[in-house]
Design a protein around this motif. Structure first.
Motif, short mmCIF file in Angstrom:
data_model
loop_
_atom_site.label_atom_id
_atom_site.label_comp_id
_atom_site.label_asym_id
_atom_site.label_seq_id
_atom_site.Cartn_x
_atom_site.Cartn_y
_atom_site.Cartn_z
N ASP A 34 1.32 -4.14 -14.76
CA ASP A 34 0.87 -4.72 -16.02
C ASP A 34 2.02 -4.63 -17.02
O ASP A 34 2.30 -3.57 -17.58
CB ASP A 34 -0.35 -3.96 -16.52
CG ASP A 34 -0.96 -4.56 -17.78
OD1 ASP A 34 -0.40 -5.55 -18.30
OD2 ASP A 34 -1.99 -4.03 -18.23
N LEU A 36 2.40 -5.82 -20.04
CA LEU A 36 2.05 -5.50 -21.43
C LEU A 36 1.82 -4.00 -21.61
O LEU A 36 2.26 -3.41 -22.60
CB LEU A 36 0.82 -6.29 -21.86
CG LEU A 36 1.02 -7.80 -21.98
CD1 LEU A 36 -0.30 -8.49 -22.30
CD2 LEU A 36 2.07 -8.12 -23.03
N ALA A 37 1.13 -3.39 -20.66
CA ALA A 37 0.90 -1.95 -20.74
C ALA A 37 2.22 -1.19 -20.64
O ALA A 37 2.44 -0.21 -21.37
CB ALA A 37 -0.06 -1.50 -19.64
N ALA A 39 5.13 -2.32 -21.57
CA ALA A 39 5.85 -2.54 -22.83
C ALA A 39 5.32 -1.61 -23.92
O ALA A 39 6.10 -1.04 -24.70
CB ALA A 39 5.72 -3.99 -23.26
N ARG A 40 4.01 -1.43 -23.98
CA ARG A 40 3.43 -0.51 -24.98
C ARG A 40 3.90 0.92 -24.73
O ARG A 40 4.26 1.64 -25.67
CB ARG A 40 1.90 -0.58 -24.94
CG ARG A 40 1.32 -1.77 -25.63
CD ARG A 40 -0.18 -1.61 -25.82
NE ARG A 40 -0.87 -1.53 -24.54
CZ ARG A 40 -1.43 -2.56 -23.93
NH1 ARG A 40 -1.39 -3.75 -24.47
NH2 ARG A 40 -2.04 -2.41 -22.79
N GLU A 41 3.90 1.33 -23.47
CA GLU A 41 4.33 2.69 -23.15
C GLU A 41 5.83 2.87 -23.41
O GLU A 41 6.24 3.93 -23.89
CB GLU A 41 4.01 3.01 -21.68
CG GLU A 41 2.52 3.11 -21.42
CD GLU A 41 2.21 3.29 -19.95
OE1 GLU A 41 3.13 3.62 -19.18
OE2 GLU A 41 1.04 3.09 -19.58
N ASP A 43 7.55 1.27 -25.69
CA ASP A 43 7.68 1.34 -27.15
C ASP A 43 7.28 2.71 -27.69
O ASP A 43 7.78 3.15 -28.73
CB ASP A 43 6.83 0.25 -27.83
CG ASP A 43 7.39 -1.14 -27.58
OD1 ASP A 43 8.60 -1.24 -27.24
OD2 ASP A 43 6.63 -2.11 -27.72
N ALA A 44 6.38 3.38 -26.97
CA ALA A 44 5.94 4.72 -27.37
C ALA A 44 6.93 5.80 -26.94
O ALA A 44 6.74 6.97 -27.24
CB ALA A 44 4.56 5.01 -26.80
N ASP A 46 8.23 6.16 -23.56
CA ASP A 46 8.20 6.51 -22.14
C ASP A 46 9.41 5.89 -21.43
O ASP A 46 9.52 4.67 -21.32
CB ASP A 46 6.90 6.00 -21.51
CG ASP A 46 6.71 6.49 -20.08
OD1 ASP A 46 7.64 7.09 -19.52
OD2 ASP A 46 5.60 6.28 -19.54
#
Length: 91
Positions: A34, A36-37, A39-41, A43-44, A46
């Motif tokens: 995934d 998008l998931a 990319a979110r991680e 950005d956080a 990871d």
């Protein structure tokens, strides 16, 4: 062919089959990831997710540069051909 050579050949086939399974599983994991998931991680913060995104950016569905699965499958076929006696209906 001695029994030891036969068992070494069988062992080589199993090891190469396990290697093929590893690389196929890795390809499936990248293809089904995934984005998008990830990319979110990333950005956080990871780092593993960021590295996975870099791999996904280079992933080409038409042509992948390094294809260890094909190389291992070819080697496995060569080992199997040497180990398994084949009678083609000759003598």
């Amino acid at each position: 062919m001695s029994a030891v050579e036969a068992w070494l050949g069988v062992l080589a086939v199993f090891v190469l089959t396990a290697g093929t399974g590893y690389f196929v599983a890795q390809e499936f994991a990248y293809v089904s990831a995934d984005r998008l998931a990830l990319a979110r991680e990333a950005d956080a913060g990871d780092r593993k997710a960021a590295r996975a995104l870099k791999v996904l950016a280079r992933l080409s569905f038409e042509r992948i540069r390094h294809r260890p699965v094909e190389a291992i499958s070819l080697a496995r076929g060569c080992c199997a051909a040497c180990v398994v006696p084949v009678d083609w209906g000759g003598e």
